[in-house]
Structures are given as C-alpha cells and as structure tokens.
Design a protein around this motif. Sequence first.
Motif, PDB file in Angstrom:
ATOM      1  N   ALA A  94     102.622   3.322  14.686  1.00 25.32           N
ATOM      2  CA  ALA A  94     101.811   2.335  14.442  1.00 25.32           C
ATOM      3  C   ALA A  94     102.103   1.092  15.619  1.00 25.32           C
ATOM      4  O   ALA A  94     101.178   0.549  16.071  1.00 25.32           O
ATOM      5  CB  ALA A  94     101.995   2.070  13.141  1.00 25.32           C
TER       6      ALA A  94
ATOM      7  N   SER B   9     101.075   2.059  18.765  1.00 30.88           N
ATOM      8  CA  SER B   9      99.477   2.370  18.985  1.00 30.88           C
ATOM      9  C   SER B   9      98.788   0.852  19.366  1.00 30.88           C
ATOM     10  O   SER B   9      97.658   0.856  19.830  1.00 30.88           O
ATOM     11  CB  SER B   9      98.733   2.535  17.497  1.00 30.88           C
TER      12      SER B   9
ATOM     13  N   LYS C 279      95.119   3.325  11.135  1.00 29.17           N
ATOM     14  CA  LYS C 279      96.157   3.910   9.884  1.00 29.17           C
ATOM     15  C   LYS C 279      95.440   3.312   8.656  1.00 29.17           C
ATOM     16  O   LYS C 279      95.862   3.822   7.409  1.00 29.17           O
ATOM     17  CB  LYS C 279      97.461   3.504  10.531  1.00 29.17           C
TER      18      LYS C 279
END
Length: 218
Positions: A25, A28, A36
């Motif tokens: 995450a 990203s 997500k």
Amino acid sequence: MELHKPIPFSPPDITQEEIDEVVDALRSGWITTGPKTKLFEKHLAEFCNTSTVCCLNSATAALELALILMGIGPGDEVITSAYTYTASCSPIVHVGATPVLVDVAPDSFLLDYEAVSRAITKKTKAVIPVDLGGVMCDYDRLYQVLEEKKALYTPNSPVQATFDRVMVLADSAHAIGATYKGKKAGEVADFTAFSLVVLKNRTSDRYTGIWEKGAKAA
C-alpha cells in the motif's frame, strides 16, 4: 517470588502477510482512500451479506454520518444504552438531537427493551442498540417494541419516510463477525456501524464502515 505477572492486553496478531500488504500500500502511492479501501469495502459487504459499505475514520464518524443520512437533528430524540462508550452518544449531540439513555436489563449488559418502550415518544427517530463483547442484542425483541410503538413515529425526512417505525442504528463496534439467529452483524439492523480499531476483535488500521441493510437501502 514474582508477585505480579504481566497479562498482555489485546496483543496484535500480525504476520508477514499483513506486513507485505502494508508495504504494498505504501509503495502504491495511495496513503489515504484508494483501491485497497474500495476492495476492503467490497469484501466486507460480501462478508456481511449487505449492499453497501462506506469506510470512514472511526465508528463515531460512522454513527454520525448515519444519523445525518437519516435526517436526524434538532428537536429529535435518539435512544441508546447507558452502558457504552461515549461514541454511542456523542454523535447524537453532534447532529443537534437529544440523547435518551436507557439502562441495561437486569443480569445483562444489553438494552432493557421494556425501558426502551417506555422511553419512546413522538420525538423519537432512532434507537442505537449497543452490541457488546461479540454478543448482539435481541433484535427481534427490539423490533417488536418498535412495532408496538409505531403509531408515535412521525417521519420528517425522505429516508425516515421509507420506514413506518423508529429506525435502528446498531453500534456494532464489538460485533464484527458476530451472528444473531443465523444473520451476521450488518444485516440485522437498518444501519450498522463497525469499529476496526486496534482493540476490537478485527482490526485494519482505523478504518470503520457503515453497513446499510440491503432491504432498507436508500
């Protein structure tokens, strides 16, 4: 001789899989609401057998947003349990409504449904039952009380008008994954707020969602 033995309180259960997801995450570029979070909402909706999930920053925000969606505000009353955390009551004040506290039933930590019945007035627009320690309230009994008192219910917003009785907004901060008569928390009340803070039975940073009962989706 050791007189005091430390007892771990709510130790986190974190494996490499969770660590890898956090790292993924962070890499990203999404560090707030992103793909997500949307996937999380989808999976939780499927898990709870409901139509809609909205992730927020806290259960308090979830409860407040639900009250706003219901059109509850000044002049309205909302009943909730006296045995709870402040988050069950403070959102009622935040929207300008009046909280009405009722005690728990004898030999129980859950609502006294007879007390709920006595507390309902023409100003009552919602009840916030509090599921506690993974144990859900007796929703059949609660709905029976609301059905008996529905003559007092006067809707004053479009969402309220879709109901013919006082609405139920469950504080299920303690109850994600719990069941009541074969139904999961999130599909029993009209609206449900979960908490995923670190001390709860299921955590995911501080995401919290409102689960809206599919049959009553606005």
